[in-house]
Scaffold this active site. Sequence first.
Site, PDB file in Angstrom:
ATOM      1  N   GLU A  42       1.125  -1.191   0.304  1.00 38.26           N
ATOM      2  CA  GLU A  42       0.515  -0.116  -0.282  1.00 38.26           C
ATOM      3  C   GLU A  42       0.956   1.142   0.094  1.00 38.26           C
ATOM      4  O   GLU A  42       0.625   1.995  -0.882  1.00 38.26           O
ATOM      5  CB  GLU A  42      -1.039   0.189   1.147  1.00 38.26           C
ATOM      6  CG  GLU A  42      -2.156  -1.348   1.042  1.00 38.26           C
ATOM      7  CD  GLU A  42      -2.764  -0.679   2.487  1.00 38.26           C
ATOM      8  OE1 GLU A  42      -2.276  -0.740   3.408  1.00 38.26           O
ATOM      9  OE2 GLU A  42      -3.696  -1.814   2.638  1.00 38.26           O
ATOM     10  N   SER A  74      19.244  -8.279  -8.347  1.00 32.57           N
ATOM     11  CA  SER A  74      18.162  -8.523  -9.299  1.00 32.57           C
ATOM     12  C   SER A  74      18.576  -9.734 -10.426  1.00 32.57           C
ATOM     13  O   SER A  74      17.566 -10.663 -10.329  1.00 32.57           O
ATOM     14  CB  SER A  74      17.993  -6.819 -10.563  1.00 32.57           C
ATOM     15  OG  SER A  74      17.342  -6.464  -9.055  1.00 32.57           O
ATOM     16  N   HIS A  99       3.844 -10.005  -9.601  1.00 35.41           N
ATOM     17  CA  HIS A  99       5.092 -10.325 -10.013  1.00 35.41           C
ATOM     18  C   HIS A  99       5.828  -9.390  -8.466  1.00 35.41           C
ATOM     19  O   HIS A  99       6.889 -10.144  -8.113  1.00 35.41           O
ATOM     20  CB  HIS A  99       5.504 -10.529 -11.103  1.00 35.41           C
ATOM     21  CG  HIS A  99       7.169 -11.181 -10.772  1.00 35.41           C
ATOM     22  ND1 HIS A  99       7.862 -11.486 -11.082  1.00 35.41           N
ATOM     23  CD2 HIS A  99       8.021 -10.338 -11.150  1.00 35.41           C
ATOM     24  CE1 HIS A  99       9.228 -11.820 -11.072  1.00 35.41           C
ATOM     25  NE2 HIS A  99       9.953 -10.570 -11.079  1.00 35.41           N
ATOM     26  N   SER A 100       5.577  -7.771  -8.936  1.00 33.38           N
ATOM     27  CA  SER A 100       6.775  -7.365  -8.334  1.00 33.38           C
ATOM     28  C   SER A 100       5.098  -5.732  -8.374  1.00 33.38           C
ATOM     29  O   SER A 100       3.995  -6.255  -9.131  1.00 33.38           O
ATOM     30  CB  SER A 100       7.031  -6.949  -8.709  1.00 33.38           C
ATOM     31  OG  SER A 100       6.778  -5.976  -9.826  1.00 33.38           O
TER      32      SER A 100
END
Length: 479
Positions: free
Chosen positions: A156, A242, A371-372
């Site tokens: 959020e 990453s 996923h993100s």
Amino acid sequence: MAIWCRVSSRTIANANHMRKFINPASGLSPALNRGRPLFSDGNRRHLDSLPRNRATRVWFQRFKSTLAEKQQDSFLSSDSDEDLQSLQFPGGKVSYTSEMNFISESSETRVPCYRVLDDDGELIPDSHFQQVSEEVAVKMYSKMVSLQIMDTIFYEAQRQGRISFYLTSAGEEAINIASAAALSEQDIILPQYREPGVLLWRGFTLQEFADQCFGNKADYGKGRQMPIHYGSKKHNFFTISSPIATQLPQAAGIAYSLKMDNKKACVVSYIGDGGTSEGDFHAGLNFAAVMEAPVIFFCRNNGWAISTNVSEQFRSDGIVVKGRAYGIRSIRVDGNDALAVYTAVSAAREMAVNEHRPILIEALTYRVGHHSTSDDSTKYRKLDEIVYWKNARNPVNRFRNWVQSNGWWSEQQETQLRNSVRKQLLEAIQVAEKAEKPPLSEMFRDVYDYPPSNLEEQEKHLRETISRHPSDYPSDIPV
């Protein structure tokens, strides 16, 4: 054909007999050829004549710890019928056949999935599992709930524009917490990016999570990493990066160093099903197998590599079967069953540490969230599918039912826990948001003892750009 081992008791007294681990050497005992002399007397005398410096000792340790004693490439002729029908080849004897048979691309049946609790959290009759104390079980459930709330609030916060990026572990809470609970604090973690629960279990505070996501001065990465790239030296948790699967060969090397130093610890490296298509996955497994490194490769097979379904990614029976190709003992486990994950990782760790061997675990689970925050998973999968896994196969609810059925949890505790975690998180976010940002100079520090000329030139160029366009640069970052 795979060999399946079972234990008769509910506790695992000897992890070497843990059932349902696939033996990579089909038809052979895991202790194959153990106890055979490594050298002939002649070779032993030659070895004893070498100077006993540290380099020699390390070389000898490396040599005798391999499976070389199984690979006696003796090509001497023999009159026995058995030897006439087989080839003495490095790696073991290979039988001849006059029939041309190709190995099938897949077996008729899929490798079964080990689980202990059913979807309602009821103990499956005659289940074999590692007993968990009330204290550990309650802590596991509490951390699963904390991770669940943390994901909701940080997600959020990203949607409100307060942080730039976030990635949830929704649907995979059992994998995070149960695997962490089964490990020792001395075990080294090389995560992918969906394992914050491992850090949470080890004592990483909610404030530390918030500081990293906001990239403030208290962030251990000094604001140089994107949000959710956590890392903590004191918790033996390597910083997330990453690039996919690069941590797997690194894990094999670190595990081998633990072995050489005679440490009673292992390395655990997490990876998603998408990462198994990377070359580093295969390099890491092969390296670990050959060097007999104490490392657990833990694959979260959640069905989706971002938008790529597993059916479009590989033709084999998931990931568990890939271990055998490299000579690695493997198991498939229900990743939404915390008790099954805890049991499997406990047994895997014991084998990795005591037998100096890599283990591959495939946990079948489901990524309930996107996923993100950069993804919208409803574009490539049905909403009904997401809702089913979120409700019917929820790992948090399933484990709660089991803990509650033991009389270890109540509705009052549930309310108190959720209110407390939510309050702590909101306070942590307020503190992290107001904290000072790291100075600009930290972008160019820590990697080198003395900054090289190219970094000095980049820093100079950046400062000149800021001086020419000050309004384009964030005012809350010290120059």
